[in-house]
Design an enzyme around this catalytic site. Structure first.
Site, PDB file in Angstrom:
ATOM      1  N   HIS A  91      41.593 -15.809  12.514  1.00 16.78           N
ATOM      2  CA  HIS A  91      40.846 -16.029  11.258  1.00 16.78           C
ATOM      3  C   HIS A  91      39.468 -16.594  11.597  1.00 16.78           C
ATOM      4  O   HIS A  91      39.323 -17.378  12.542  1.00 16.78           O
ATOM      5  CB  HIS A  91      41.626 -16.997  10.356  1.00 16.78           C
ATOM      6  CG  HIS A  91      41.064 -17.070   8.975  1.00 16.78           C
ATOM      7  ND1 HIS A  91      39.934 -17.815   8.686  1.00 16.78           N
ATOM      8  CD2 HIS A  91      41.428 -16.464   7.827  1.00 16.78           C
ATOM      9  CE1 HIS A  91      39.649 -17.665   7.405  1.00 16.78           C
ATOM     10  NE2 HIS A  91      40.540 -16.860   6.852  1.00 16.78           N
ATOM     11  N   GLU A 160      38.001  -9.033   7.245  1.00 21.06           N
ATOM     12  CA  GLU A 160      37.450 -10.101   6.410  1.00 21.06           C
ATOM     13  C   GLU A 160      35.993 -10.349   6.790  1.00 21.06           C
ATOM     14  O   GLU A 160      35.714 -11.143   7.708  1.00 21.06           O
ATOM     15  CB  GLU A 160      38.246 -11.395   6.633  1.00 21.06           C
ATOM     16  CG  GLU A 160      39.708 -11.293   6.267  1.00 21.06           C
ATOM     17  CD  GLU A 160      40.266 -12.650   5.851  1.00 21.06           C
ATOM     18  OE1 GLU A 160      40.738 -12.740   4.715  1.00 21.06           O
ATOM     19  OE2 GLU A 160      40.196 -13.603   6.640  1.00 21.06           O
TER      20      GLU A 160
HETATM   21  C1  PEP Z   1      40.379 -16.019   3.726  1.00 15.31           C
HETATM   22  O1  PEP Z   1      39.799 -17.036   4.125  1.00 15.31           O
HETATM   23  O2  PEP Z   1      41.244 -15.449   4.415  1.00 15.31           O
HETATM   24  C2  PEP Z   1      40.012 -15.496   2.424  1.00 15.31           C
HETATM   25  C3  PEP Z   1      40.234 -14.245   2.158  1.00 15.31           C
HETATM   26  O3  PEP Z   1      39.449 -16.400   1.561  1.00 15.31           O
HETATM   27  P1  PEP Z   1      38.943 -16.148   0.047  1.00 15.31           P
HETATM   28  O4  PEP Z   1      39.940 -15.234  -0.626  1.00 15.31           O
HETATM   29  O5  PEP Z   1      38.930 -17.510  -0.540  1.00 15.31           O
HETATM   30  O6  PEP Z   1      37.609 -15.522   0.158  1.00 15.31           O
END
Ligand code: PEP
Length: 244
Positions: A91, A160
């Site tokens: 992450h 992400e």
């Molecule tokens: C994350 O940190 O994995 C994430 C998706 O956060 P958010 O949904 O708050 O953007």
């Protein structure tokens, strides 16, 4: 019909077993009325072993590849013994604290070798007009996945983009679609066409009920949700959008 996978990354938002259990009770009620959607939950380490079993999977938010004398660390074996069947690895919040490519690969391998599913997070800090951010995504996938063919059925990639995490807005669906195609290509190069093309790709970054429908159209298999996963109403809205 393949179910959509929604993974809740609770981070430190849900702090106590009691709050978590209340969430789970409400979640079970919602899930009983839904089909076509699967929920996995990654609570903090301290809550993981306290949660009841249900129609959802439990997992870790992070893992250490180390063994033995390492204060404050939790290994894949410990996670498994506490009830985890998957773990989030790499992450961006872990990478920002010093988890480099080598460490992420070792963590990913330790999760997979324990027979758990590894959710590998990849994503660029910023989009560049010349497209050079794709190189970062490619490198993060290659460094963790190359040579992991034997575990291909236990790998999930969560794309992400860092700039979209905890942001005001998620990524635009069209940009996401383009990136999903790129990730599929990179996975099939790293893991072979057969294994690579079967890897589910999740999107994470400010997903909520209002944008989930448009984001799903980009070809993702589901979402990794942070902030909105810790509030049962917001999470329920995402699930309602994703059910079939
Ligand atoms: C994350 O940190 O994995 C994430 C998706 O956060 P958010 O949904 O708050 O953007």
């Amino acid at each position: 019909m393949r179910k959509r996978l929604i993974v809740a990354n609770w981070k430190m938002y849900i702090e106590t077993p009691d709050t978590a259990k209340r969430f789970i009770t409400a979640l079970k009620r919602k899930l009983a009325r839904m089909s076509g959607v699967e929920v996995w939950i990654a609570p903090p380490f301290t809550i993981l072993p306290t949660l009841p079993k249900g129609s959802y999977k439990l997992g870790g938010q992070a893992v250490s590849a180390k063994e033995g004398a390492h204060t404050g660390q939790v290994s894949a074996g410990m996670l498994r013994a506490a009830g985890a069947s998957f773990c989030i690895v790499g992450h961006s919040e872990q990478r920002a604290q010093g988890a480099d490519a080598e460490a992420v690969r070792a963590q990913f391998a330790s999760v997979l070798k324990q027979g758990m599913v590894g959710i590998l997070c990849v994503g660029e800090e910023a989009r560049k007009e010349d497209g050079s951010h794709f190189a970062q995504i490619e490198e993060e996938i290659r460094s963790a996945c190359t040579g992991m063919q034997a575990f291909a059925n236990k790998i999930i990639v969560a794309y992400e983009p860092i700039w979209a995490i905890g942001a005001l807005q998620a990524m635009q669906p069209q940009e996401l679609e383009e990136t999903v195609i790129f990730i599929k290509k990179t996975l099939s190069q790293a893991l072979g066409r057969e294994g690579g093309l079967k890897i589910p790709i999740l999107y994470g970054g400010s997903v909520e009920g209002g944008n989930a429908h448009a984001l799903l159209a980009s070809g993702v298999s589901g979402f990794l949700v942070g902030r909105a996963s810790a509030d049962i109403n917001s999470f329920g809205e995402i699930l309602t959008t994703c059910k079939k």
